[in-house]
Design a protein around this motif. Sequence first.
Motif, PDB file in Angstrom:
ATOM      1  N   ASN A   1     -75.532 -60.770   6.417  1.00 38.95           N
ATOM      2  CA  ASN A   1     -75.368 -59.370   6.027  1.00 38.95           C
ATOM      3  C   ASN A   1     -73.887 -59.020   6.083  1.00 38.95           C
ATOM      4  OD1 ASN A   1     -75.364 -56.315   6.217  1.00 38.95           O
ATOM      5  ND2 ASN A   1     -77.558 -56.702   5.983  1.00 38.95           N
ATOM      6  N   LEU A   2     -73.410 -58.286   5.064  1.00 37.47           N
ATOM      7  CA  LEU A   2     -71.984 -57.962   4.968  1.00 37.47           C
ATOM      8  C   LEU A   2     -71.683 -56.508   5.287  1.00 37.47           C
ATOM      9  CD1 LEU A   2     -70.842 -60.004   1.836  1.00 37.47           C
ATOM     10  CD2 LEU A   2     -70.987 -60.694   4.240  1.00 37.47           C
ATOM     11  N   GLY A   3     -72.639 -55.772   5.841  1.00 39.60           N
ATOM     12  CA  GLY A   3     -72.358 -54.403   6.259  1.00 39.60           C
ATOM     13  C   GLY A   3     -72.849 -53.373   5.267  1.00 39.60           C
ATOM     14  N   THR A   4     -72.380 -52.160   5.431  1.00 39.10           N
ATOM     15  CA  THR A   4     -72.874 -51.037   4.631  1.00 39.10           C
ATOM     16  C   THR A   4     -72.592 -51.228   3.146  1.00 39.10           C
ATOM     17  OG1 THR A   4     -72.604 -49.512   6.482  1.00 39.10           O
ATOM     18  CG2 THR A   4     -72.703 -48.545   4.285  1.00 39.10           C
ATOM     19  N   ASP A   5     -73.573 -50.919   2.328  1.00 38.67           N
ATOM     20  CA  ASP A   5     -73.465 -51.021   0.880  1.00 38.67           C
ATOM     21  C   ASP A   5     -72.291 -50.190   0.367  1.00 38.67           C
ATOM     22  OD1 ASP A   5     -74.484 -49.510  -1.845  1.00 38.67           O
ATOM     23  OD2 ASP A   5     -74.999 -51.638  -1.811  1.00 38.67           O
ATOM     24  N   LYS A   6     -71.557 -50.725  -0.609  1.00 36.07           N
ATOM     25  CA  LYS A   6     -70.348 -50.042  -1.103  1.00 36.07           C
ATOM     26  C   LYS A   6     -70.660 -48.676  -1.704  1.00 36.07           C
ATOM     27  CE  LYS A   6     -70.197 -52.208  -5.697  1.00 36.07           C
ATOM     28  NZ  LYS A   6     -69.345 -52.993  -6.645  1.00 36.07           N
ATOM     29  N   THR A   7     -71.837 -48.532  -2.292  1.00 31.65           N
ATOM     30  CA  THR A   7     -72.216 -47.230  -2.852  1.00 31.65           C
ATOM     31  C   THR A   7     -72.352 -46.193  -1.748  1.00 31.65           C
ATOM     32  OG1 THR A   7     -73.400 -48.326  -4.659  1.00 31.65           O
ATOM     33  CG2 THR A   7     -73.922 -46.015  -4.245  1.00 31.65           C
ATOM     34  N   GLN A   8     -72.918 -46.599  -0.618  1.00 31.75           N
ATOM     35  CA  GLN A   8     -73.051 -45.703   0.531  1.00 31.75           C
ATOM     36  C   GLN A   8     -71.684 -45.321   1.069  1.00 31.75           C
ATOM     37  OE1 GLN A   8     -76.063 -44.458   2.058  1.00 31.75           O
ATOM     38  NE2 GLN A   8     -74.504 -43.145   2.954  1.00 31.75           N
ATOM     39  N   ILE A   9     -70.766 -46.277   1.138  1.00 34.40           N
ATOM     40  CA  ILE A   9     -69.410 -45.990   1.627  1.00 34.40           C
ATOM     41  C   ILE A   9     -68.692 -45.046   0.676  1.00 34.40           C
ATOM     42  CG2 ILE A   9     -67.153 -46.992   2.127  1.00 34.40           C
ATOM     43  CD1 ILE A   9     -68.600 -49.508   3.076  1.00 34.40           C
ATOM     44  N   GLU A  10     -68.786 -45.314  -0.613  1.00 33.34           N
ATOM     45  CA  GLU A  10     -68.101 -44.456  -1.601  1.00 33.34           C
ATOM     46  C   GLU A  10     -68.608 -43.017  -1.535  1.00 33.34           C
ATOM     47  OE1 GLU A  10     -68.920 -46.552  -5.175  1.00 33.34           O
ATOM     48  OE2 GLU A  10     -67.318 -48.041  -4.880  1.00 33.34           O
ATOM     49  N   SER A  11     -69.914 -42.844  -1.423  1.00 34.83           N
ATOM     50  CA  SER A  11     -70.448 -41.482  -1.343  1.00 34.83           C
ATOM     51  C   SER A  11     -70.079 -40.846  -0.009  1.00 34.83           C
ATOM     52  CB  SER A  11     -71.970 -41.494  -1.526  1.00 34.83           C
ATOM     53  OG  SER A  11     -72.608 -42.226  -0.487  1.00 34.83           O
ATOM     54  N   GLY A  12     -70.035 -41.643   1.055  1.00 27.67           N
ATOM     55  CA  GLY A  12     -69.664 -41.118   2.361  1.00 27.67           C
ATOM     56  C   GLY A  12     -68.220 -40.649   2.413  1.00 27.67           C
ATOM     57  N   LEU A  13     -67.330 -41.367   1.734  1.00 29.04           N
ATOM     58  CA  LEU A  13     -65.924 -40.965   1.716  1.00 29.04           C
ATOM     59  C   LEU A  13     -65.690 -39.689   0.909  1.00 29.04           C
ATOM     60  CD1 LEU A  13     -64.218 -44.469   1.374  1.00 29.04           C
ATOM     61  CD2 LEU A  13     -64.307 -43.011   3.410  1.00 29.04           C
ATOM     62  N   ARG A  14     -66.651 -39.341   0.071  1.00 28.36           N
ATOM     63  CA  ARG A  14     -66.566 -38.068  -0.663  1.00 28.36           C
ATOM     64  C   ARG A  14     -67.233 -36.934   0.100  1.00 28.36           C
ATOM     65  NH1 ARG A  14     -68.074 -41.547  -4.993  1.00 28.36           N
ATOM     66  NH2 ARG A  14     -70.235 -40.795  -4.813  1.00 28.36           N
TER      67      ARG A  14
END
Length: 262
Positions: free
Chosen positions: A62-75
């Motif tokens: 597992n490589l951690g949190t999905d990039k889509t989740q990170i992108e939405s979280g940073l917004r």
Amino acid sequence: MAGTRLEASRKGPLLYGTFAQERGVHSFSLDLLDDIDRFLDLIDDERDIRAAIVTARGKVFNLGTDKTQIESGLRDFVQFRRYLDRFNDTMDRLERAPVPTIAAVNGLTRAGGIEIVLACDVTVIAKSARIGDVHSAQFAIPAGGSTQRLPRRIGLPRAKDLIWSGRFLDAAEAVEWGLCHALADDDALLQTAEALAATYIDKPRQCLFESKSLINRSVTMAPADGIELEKQQFLHYVQNYPYVRDAFEAFQASRKPAEARA
């Protein structure tokens, strides 16, 4: 199947949770956290489960949190906080699971991947796998438990080095450092994890849970307080589970104790 899911399966008293998806690499999303919670529900509800193994298909654990989740979280930091609360609640629940949990690390593992490894009790790692926290390589810091669980697993200096450097450990180094418990050939990872589990699952489930809860609490208690709690929990245990007396008598008589299902 969109994104990584956790597929649950039984093998006798063992419960398997396997990261799987059709395309891409394994990563965390709210859907995956839902799956892990359902996996933990099975452990709670099915009392004949004695141990659980978490692993993955393919060459990535597992490589951690999905990039889509990170992108939405940073917004949206309010949404990001809700996600982080949910992630940590699930990892806390995994850490407190009432049976031994074994991470069988089959491949590359970082960020949220190492955080689920740290929430498991012990870890078997394939020889080709690599594992690290890696947040700092992206100029970030952990938010899923690494700064708290990693020092307790490998000690302060090594935890600082691994988090600050952002580097990966190879499998042999991960075992040497105490991050992982055992090294396995790539094609024998699950057999190695099952062999380890076999040394646990012949004990009563309540016996495993009582000792696990005491061990987990030891890192937050003064030794004298922990020993007092141990004595209290021991007396409560032997008074409430009659198979303890039978096991003692069986040992004295050189016979096997009666099977204990609790």
